[in-house]
Design an enzyme around this catalytic site. Structure first.
Site: not given
Ligand code: IMP
Length: 451
Positions: A12, A15, A227
């Site tokens: 978060d 990206k 992630q």
């Protein structure tokens, strides 16, 4: 050439926006790990697209590739593709034949095991998408690869081996009646059909060959990590991790490109603060989220108010799950760890606008652990949970006309924000590549474009 985008924190980091920004001149955008546990938001021409599996470059007409390191839920894949088509886009997505397939029994077992762990407060807080159980089957050599979906005998043979095992685990080990959910014939029919659709739409590739050919033909390729570093199964905060390698090494193994090619330029993405979904330590946490923050009791006064302000201003609610995210100050030991593991050649710092309006902005410059100063991430949960942040305080900056600043460039940023950014760059030893000051691609300042 290639550029790899890696999350430097706990996922978060924004990206999607950086992929969108630096992927602009790229021809191909490939994912190298993870599956539909990712949540990438791309804003394009005022339209917001939320993707959990399709590489975000596909929104902008790039060829999207799901590499062999990914785990693919074909239902999600086709749902996302159909939705993009309904919205007038024409996504071109290829899937590695060596990628592994997520089946409904993986999702079911993800939930069943989390439930079992929650009895002792040991749940990871997974996204429930079946990611861990699918990688587990891959490592145990009982998984089903995407290529197996196209071979009816092979698919049946794989399912005949694995489905009874899954039923036995659910029913005997966990005592959960799975009923029709693990029905072999139903699974076979549905997944064989997905295989036919993947072939029919010409989506299957050998990822390494495909990407190498494109690079040799002069294309630029962006490798999109999902992630973040601290969720990496090797370099993260085990066991509060995902089951793949978001760090830059994963870009090579997860696509079939050699490390020298996948590691040419690696941009680490951080938020100006920190957020976390799910359980596990977070030394700089402000306030807390019931059910996720260990030993949390509600109402920690001023810290809780700061958390709420950041959460609301930054829209800190899970893209996939909608859960409120835990928030805290920027944790530099974490970013140093990420920079070293992935060899960042540039740093993108997002959400500098979200931090506006605070009198003071803090950063954990180090930790104190058992009386010692620690500058990077310890290996175990116990040690990390025992770390006390050593804070450095910065004067805050006022809210501003961020769109105008984006147009003018770095020197137009409030002076205190520049001081903050330069400190982060210096401490991590990585030059600033971009600064995010809003959700849109246009709301970014580029200092050094890798492509
Ligand atoms: P899983 O990937 O669903 O197995 O979840 C494992 C851990 O990774 C949990 O703590 C999740 O909250 C976290 N996680 C997985 N994907 C993301 C993501 O895209 N952003 C943030 N956290 C994630």
């Amino acid at each position: 050439m290639t550029v790899t985008i890696v999350g430097a924190q706990l996922g978060d980091e924004g990206k999607g926006g950086i992929v969108d920004l630096f992927g602009e001149p790229a021809d191909v955008v490939a994912r190298y790990q993870g599956g539909d546990n990712a949540g990438h938001t791309v804003v394009h021409a005022g339209e917001e697209y939320k993707l959990s599996l399709v590489p975000s470059g596909a929104v902008r007409g790039k060829v999207g590739v799901l590499g062999n390191g990914c785990v693919v839920n074909p239902g999600t894949l086709f749902d996302e593709l159909d939705t993009l088509r309904e919205r007038g886009l024409d996504p071109d997505v290829r899937v590695a034949r060596r990628a592994h397939v997520i089946f409904p029994y993986h999702r079911a077992l993800d939930g069943i095991e989390e439930d079992a762990k929650s009895d002792e407060d040991r749940e990871v807080g997974t996204t429930g998408r079946g990611i861990g159980p699918t990688y587990e089957d891959k490592a145990a050599r009982r998984g089903v690869r995407v290529a197996d979906l196209t071979d009816s005998d092979r698919l049946r043979e794989r399912l005949e081996y694995v489905v009874p095992q899954k039923r036995a685990i659910a029913e005997t080990v966990f005592g959960v009646d799975v009923g029709e959910r693990f029905d072999l014939e139903t699974l076979y029919e549905e997944y064989h059909e997905y295989g036919e659709r993947l072939v029919g739409e010409g989506m299957l590739v050998d990822a390494g060959e495909f990407l190498t050919d494109r690079i040799e033909a002069g294309d630029d390729v962006l490798l999109e990590g999902a992630q973040g570093t601290v969720l990496d199964i090797d370099h993260g905060n085990y066991p509060y991790v995902t089951s793949s390698n978001p760090t830059a090494g994963g870009a090579a193994t997860g696509t079939g490109l050699p490390p020298s090619v996948a590691g040419e330029a690696v941009v680490g993405v951080v938020k100006g603060y920190l957020s976390r979904v799910g359980s596990g330590p977070m030394p700089t946490e402000l306030g807390g989220v019931a059910g996720d923050t260990p030993e949390y009791t509600e109402g920690e006064g001023e810290r809780e108010a700061l958390a709420t302000k950041i959460r609301e201003a930054g829209g800190e609610y899970g893209t996939v799950t909608g859960r409120p995210r835990r928030v805290g100050w920027l944790d530099l030991p974490m970013v140093r760890h990420a920079a070293r593991r992935s060899g960042f050649t540039g740093l993108a710092v997002n959400h500098i606008d979200t931090l506006a309006g605070f009198d003071e902005v803090r950063v954990a410059e180090a930790y104190r652990l058992d009386g010692e100063r620690v500058e990077t991430l310890p290996a175990t949960v116990r040690e990390w949970a025992a770390c006390e942040p050593v804070y450095r305080s910065f004067d805050g900056w006022a809210d501003a006309d961020w769109a105008a600043i984006a147009g003018e460039g770095y020197d137009a940023l409030p002076g205190n924000a520049q001081t903050y950014l330069e400190y982060v760059s210096e401490e991590t030893g990585v030059a600033l590549a971009a600064v995010g000051i809003g959700p849109d691609r246009e709301d970014s300042i580029v200092l050094d474009h890798p492509l």
